[in-house]
Design a protein around this motif. Sequence first.
Motif, mmCIF file in Angstrom:
data_model
loop_
_atom_site.group_PDB
_atom_site.id
_atom_site.type_symbol
_atom_site.label_atom_id
_atom_site.label_comp_id
_atom_site.label_asym_id
_atom_site.label_seq_id
_atom_site.Cartn_x
_atom_site.Cartn_y
_atom_site.Cartn_z
ATOM 1 N N ALA A 11 -3.935 12.505 -6.014
ATOM 2 C CA ALA A 11 -2.886 11.600 -5.545
ATOM 3 C C ALA A 11 -3.142 10.236 -6.171
ATOM 4 C CB ALA A 11 -2.884 11.515 -4.022
ATOM 5 N N VAL A 12 -2.148 9.366 -6.111
ATOM 6 C CA VAL A 12 -2.284 8.021 -6.669
ATOM 7 C C VAL A 12 -2.015 7.008 -5.563
ATOM 8 C CG1 VAL A 12 -1.467 6.369 -8.384
ATOM 9 C CG2 VAL A 12 -1.554 8.822 -8.946
ATOM 10 N N ALA A 13 -2.979 6.111 -5.372
ATOM 11 C CA ALA A 13 -2.877 5.097 -4.322
ATOM 12 C C ALA A 13 -2.593 3.735 -4.936
ATOM 13 C CB ALA A 13 -4.174 5.046 -3.506
ATOM 14 N N GLN A 14 -1.681 3.009 -4.306
ATOM 15 C CA GLN A 14 -1.409 1.617 -4.649
ATOM 16 C C GLN A 14 -1.939 0.731 -3.538
ATOM 17 O OE1 GLN A 14 -0.402 0.789 -7.507
ATOM 18 N NE2 GLN A 14 0.718 2.558 -8.318
ATOM 19 N N PRO A 15 -2.441 -0.467 -3.862
ATOM 20 C CA PRO A 15 -2.384 -1.142 -5.151
ATOM 21 C C PRO A 15 -3.375 -0.568 -6.167
ATOM 22 C CG PRO A 15 -3.663 -2.436 -3.586
ATOM 23 C CD PRO A 15 -3.101 -1.286 -2.814
ATOM 24 N N ALA A 16 -3.132 -0.911 -7.420
ATOM 25 C CA ALA A 16 -4.025 -0.637 -8.552
ATOM 26 C C ALA A 16 -3.842 0.734 -9.176
ATOM 27 C CB ALA A 16 -5.501 -0.846 -8.178
ATOM 28 N N GLY A 17 -2.975 1.586 -8.614
ATOM 29 C CA GLY A 17 -2.729 2.881 -9.241
ATOM 30 C C GLY A 17 -3.985 3.713 -9.406
ATOM 31 N N VAL A 18 -4.789 3.778 -8.364
ATOM 32 C CA VAL A 18 -6.080 4.469 -8.448
ATOM 33 C C VAL A 18 -5.912 5.951 -8.138
ATOM 34 C CG1 VAL A 18 -6.650 3.873 -6.050
ATOM 35 C CG2 VAL A 18 -8.473 4.459 -7.646
ATOM 36 N N PHE A 39 0.847 -1.189 0.000
ATOM 37 C CA PHE A 39 0.000 0.000 0.000
ATOM 38 C C PHE A 39 0.883 1.240 0.000
ATOM 39 C CE2 PHE A 39 -2.709 -3.283 1.654
ATOM 40 C CZ PHE A 39 -3.983 -2.958 1.217
ATOM 41 N N SER A 40 0.514 2.230 -0.802
ATOM 42 C CA SER A 40 1.251 3.492 -0.800
ATOM 43 C C SER A 40 0.348 4.592 -1.321
ATOM 44 C CB SER A 40 2.512 3.394 -1.673
ATOM 45 O OG SER A 40 2.178 3.190 -3.032
ATOM 46 N N LEU A 41 0.788 5.833 -1.115
ATOM 47 C CA LEU A 41 0.042 6.999 -1.571
ATOM 48 C C LEU A 41 1.046 8.076 -1.955
ATOM 49 C CD1 LEU A 41 -2.819 8.358 -1.847
ATOM 50 C CD2 LEU A 41 -2.390 9.325 0.429
ATOM 51 N N THR A 42 0.936 8.583 -3.175
ATOM 52 C CA THR A 42 1.794 9.692 -3.581
ATOM 53 C C THR A 42 1.320 10.979 -2.912
ATOM 54 O OG1 THR A 42 0.449 10.332 -5.495
ATOM 55 C CG2 THR A 42 2.099 8.597 -5.833
ATOM 56 N N PRO A 43 2.162 11.993 -2.846
ATOM 57 C CA PRO A 43 1.683 13.304 -2.398
ATOM 58 C C PRO A 43 0.592 13.831 -3.350
ATOM 59 C CG PRO A 43 4.081 13.228 -2.424
ATOM 60 C CD PRO A 43 3.615 11.993 -3.130
ATOM 61 N N PHE A 44 -0.302 14.634 -2.822
ATOM 62 C CA PHE A 44 -1.305 15.286 -3.664
ATOM 63 C C PHE A 44 -0.626 16.324 -4.552
ATOM 64 C CE2 PHE A 44 -4.432 13.593 -0.669
ATOM 65 C CZ PHE A 44 -5.484 13.272 -1.526
ATOM 66 N N GLU A 45 -0.973 16.332 -5.826
ATOM 67 C CA GLU A 45 -0.505 17.350 -6.768
ATOM 68 C C GLU A 45 -1.701 18.174 -7.231
ATOM 69 O OE1 GLU A 45 0.797 16.077 -10.587
ATOM 70 O OE2 GLU A 45 -0.556 14.341 -10.655
#
Length: 278
Positions: free
Chosen positions: A18-25, A3-9
Amino acid sequence: MQFSLTPFEELRPGIWRAVAQPAGVNIGLIVGSTAALVVDTGSSPEQGARIRAAAESVAGVPLIGAVVTHSHFDHYYGLAAFDDLPTYGHESLAAALLADGLTAEAAELGFTPDELRAPNRPLALARMVDLGGRHVEIVHFGRGHTAGDLVVIVPDAQVIFTGDLLEQSAPPAMGPDCFLKEWPTALDGILGLVREDTVLVPGHGDPVDRVFAFTQRAEISAVYGQVEYLIGRGVKAEDALAAGDWPFDDDTIAGVLPIAYAQLAAEGKVPRTRLPLL
């Protein structure tokens, strides 16, 4: 499961992704002058809590709700982290928490089904949320990727979150719960709002423009139309991949052909043996 989450752009003033893993949502954050709203919630209650914390740290105003665009795990299963706020989703989403296979899916993602929550403000057609100087429209244009797809529209910013009615990072996911015949009509509802400067945020992948959206709408329609044509020629499902002219790669088409044939069979359209002319 990672599980991960990119910073909000920031895509446009007050509109974040932002993009959350899994699945690149894609996870959306819409900020007005007095309040903010999250679009989609990630793959687990714990990830939903992390998304909420990240959104609150960026927004600068109180978070007043969350929207789930449809019932699939990567969009829906974090909703429990927002259950003390108004949460919006199509009225069909509650039944998705009773589906066969949920226990196994939840176990793979690291939680139990009783941790999940359905939207506490279910809707059938549309809802408006006021964020102060900015209003958000939540609309169900019809069945497509699932029975309960919602679109989140920010009119003043010309930004539309489409959920998985559109996808950019891969071909659209045409699974057993999709409605191939109706999907293009749902997209027509979006396309009727799109201007040259509109930004469309798909469920997965980078933001797209109206040309991309029109093209993908045509491609989805072509899959259904090509299967209908092949059935009319008497082509069986196992022969359709080689016989058809397809807009997507072979793996995508091989996966959707049994679904398309079954949906057309439910309409009474099945391949018939064509007798030779005497």
